[in-house]
Design an enzyme around this catalytic site. Structure first.
Site, PDB file in Angstrom:
ATOM      1  N   ASP A 170      -8.470   7.874   7.093  1.00 52.84           N
ATOM      2  CA  ASP A 170      -8.303   5.905   7.614  1.00 52.84           C
ATOM      3  C   ASP A 170      -6.648   5.892   6.676  1.00 52.84           C
ATOM      4  O   ASP A 170      -5.402   6.719   6.976  1.00 52.84           O
ATOM      5  CB  ASP A 170      -9.535   5.423   6.557  1.00 52.84           C
ATOM      6  CG  ASP A 170      -9.727   4.070   7.293  1.00 52.84           C
ATOM      7  OD1 ASP A 170      -8.902   3.585   7.009  1.00 52.84           O
ATOM      8  OD2 ASP A 170     -11.403   3.660   7.449  1.00 52.84           O
TER       9      ASP A 170
ATOM     10  N   HIS B 292      -4.277   6.275   9.321  1.00 56.74           N
ATOM     11  CA  HIS B 292      -4.386   4.679   9.900  1.00 56.74           C
ATOM     12  C   HIS B 292      -2.974   4.304   9.648  1.00 56.74           C
ATOM     13  O   HIS B 292      -3.044   3.286  10.392  1.00 56.74           O
ATOM     14  CB  HIS B 292      -5.126   4.051  10.080  1.00 56.74           C
ATOM     15  CG  HIS B 292      -6.970   4.905  10.630  1.00 56.74           C
ATOM     16  ND1 HIS B 292      -8.017   4.279  10.675  1.00 56.74           N
ATOM     17  CD2 HIS B 292      -6.893   6.134  10.950  1.00 56.74           C
ATOM     18  CE1 HIS B 292      -9.095   5.235  11.285  1.00 56.74           C
ATOM     19  NE2 HIS B 292      -7.900   6.137  12.007  1.00 56.74           N
TER      20      HIS B 292
END
Ligand SMILES: *[C@@H]1O[C@H](CO)[C@@H](O)[C@H](O)[C@H]1NC(C)=O
Ligand SMILES: *[C@@H]1O[C@H](CO)[C@@H](O)[C@H](O)[C@H]1NC(C)=O
Ligand SMILES: *[C@@H]1O[C@H](CO)[C@@H](O)[C@H](O)[C@H]1NC(C)=O
Ligand SMILES: *[C@@H]1O[C@H](CO)[C@@H](O)[C@H](O)[C@H]1NC(C)=O
Length: 391
Positions: A216, A239
């Site tokens: 993430d 991310h």
């Protein structure tokens, strides 16, 4: 089994012996087992209790070996403002029995632990079994953050490695003056919600010389973060570095004075992102500087997205109330993995303003990339490629 009186005597001896040379509590002396299979939770807690009670600056020493620990709460305030954890070994979360810590918000939680410093060590969260449960669509616990630091001042973490957390790796919440440096964070690209470092409601947090690869956000910056400095970080997979999500709540503290400098993004979903829910909020993001970033095959190198509304729940056709202003992108170069390298999707009701682009050079497959804008105003300096669409 030793008689309780013997254990007490041993403990007193250790305390007495070390007090004179600035108390060191070796968790093995307190009964911890370095084999990684017999739980050492109580010994670690005992070390904390002794260290926290000490009036001279104490050290908790974790020697080489693997120490199996369930969730632990290191709670202050202490009688001193300088507990040091010197970790030479690995702290291990339960391997397949993820539920035994997965119901706790944090595996290792420091709360009100002013002046704590953590040096070295590996934290192995053993998240894989929980991720598998989540990916199978079954009902599973949310999972625990590996290292939570909450309501604490003057904290330093250096040379720490965090592996495969169940949920977030490190969360800094409600803190003042926290220095993280030389931190390594690793989890697979497809591991769910394994954000590297999350900061919220905190002021004066610094993140230096760290390497983060995860499933993430490498670093996520939540509401109420001010005076945050991030420098010399490698991010990928993951991310990217994200301010947000902001504006989930109507009453929300803003984000102000954030510097993100000299970060290399490799194969990430985003580079530098600001993300806000498409719904009313008093939140804001002001005085943000993204400087000297290198993008290597990044899907969205520069992005502001104020239409975040996962699964179209609780926000369809609403606009974001979050006010975004004075955001500078300076010296950002490299490659985009998609045609749109710069995307500003700002709020209709409170357009982004004072966005500054200076010396941007992003390309897509050796061709020109594109920039798209809605409701974004600002200025350009130097060479900006793809050319700006700010009004
Ligand atoms: C920590 O472990 C390393 C080996 O991994 C060893 O060389 C070093 O002496 C240890 N440090 C301390 C302070 O025990
Ligand atoms: C912004 O934050 C940095 C630390 O990251 C601090 O040194 C600086 O004084 C802050 N600037 C303002 C205007 O508060
Ligand atoms: C804009 O933000 C920068 C930090 O990124 C700060 O130094 C500067 O003072 C801010 N400018 C204004 C006009 O607020
Ligand atoms: C932009 O980057 C490309 C590829 O790295 C490079 O060839 C080009 O010279 C750069 N342009 C400027 C103006 O720096």
């Amino acid at each position: 089994m030793a008689k309780p009186s013997t254990i007490l005597f041993k403990t007193l001896f250790i305390v007495y012996f070390h007090q004179s040379q600035s108390a060191t509590y070796n968790i093995v002396d307190l009964g911890a087992n370095p084999n990684g299979e017999i739980e050492s939770t109580n010994s670690m807690l005992k070390a904390w209790t002794l260290a926290c009670a000490s009036i001279t600056p104490p050290t908790i020493y974790v020697p080489q070996g693997r120490f199996l620990l369930k969730d632990l709460h290191f709670k202050g305030p202490c009688n001193n403002n300088a507990v040091t954890f010197r970790i030479n070994g690995t702290l291990v979360a339960p391997i397949s029995d993820y539920g035994s810590i997965g119901g706790a918000a944090n595996w290792l939680l420091f709360e009100g632990a002013h002046g704590v410093s953590i040096q070295g060590g590996v934290l192995d969260g053993h998240g894989a079994a929980l991720w598998a449960c989540k990916m199978s669509g079954n009902k599973c616990p949310d999972g625990a953050t590996t290292l939570g630091i909450t309501n604490s001042k003057n904290v330093a973490v250096s040379g720490l490695t965090s592996l495969n957390s169940q949920m977030f790796h490190i969360v800094i919440n409600g803190c003042e003056n926290v220095m993280l440096q030389g931190v390594t964070i690793l989890a697979p690209e497809n591991s769910p919600n394994t954000d590297g470092i999350h900061v919220q409601l905190s002021t004066g947090v610094t993140i230096l010389n760290s390497k983060i690869g995860t499933g993430d956000d490498c670093i996520s910056i939540g509401p109420g973060t001010t005076d945050l400095w991030i420098e010399s970080v490698g991010c990928g997979p993951g991310h990217g570095i994200s301010i947000g999500s902001l504006g989930k709540d109507f009453e929300e503290e803003g984000v102000e004075n954030v510097t993100v400098k000299s970060v290399i993004f490799t194969d990430t979903q985003n580079g530098v992102r600001i993300k806000a829910w498409g719904r009313p909020s008093k939140g804001f993001a002001n005085d943000i500087l993204f400087q000297h970033a290198i993008m290597s095959n990044v899907q969205n190198p520069i992005v502001i997205d104020q239409n975040y509304c996962p699964s179209n729940k609780n926000c369809p056709s609403q606009v974001s109330g979050v006010k975004i202003s004075n955001v500078t992108y300076q010296d950002v170069e490299g490659t985009s993995a998609t045609k749109v390298a710069v995307k500003f999707e700002c709020s209709e009701s409170s357009p982004c303003h004072a966005i500054k682009l200076e010396n941007i050079n992003l390309s897509y497959k050796n061709q020109a990339a594109r920039a798209t804008c809605s409701n974004a105003a600002g200025t350009v300096a130097g060479i900006v490629e793809p050319s700006s669409c700010l009004f």
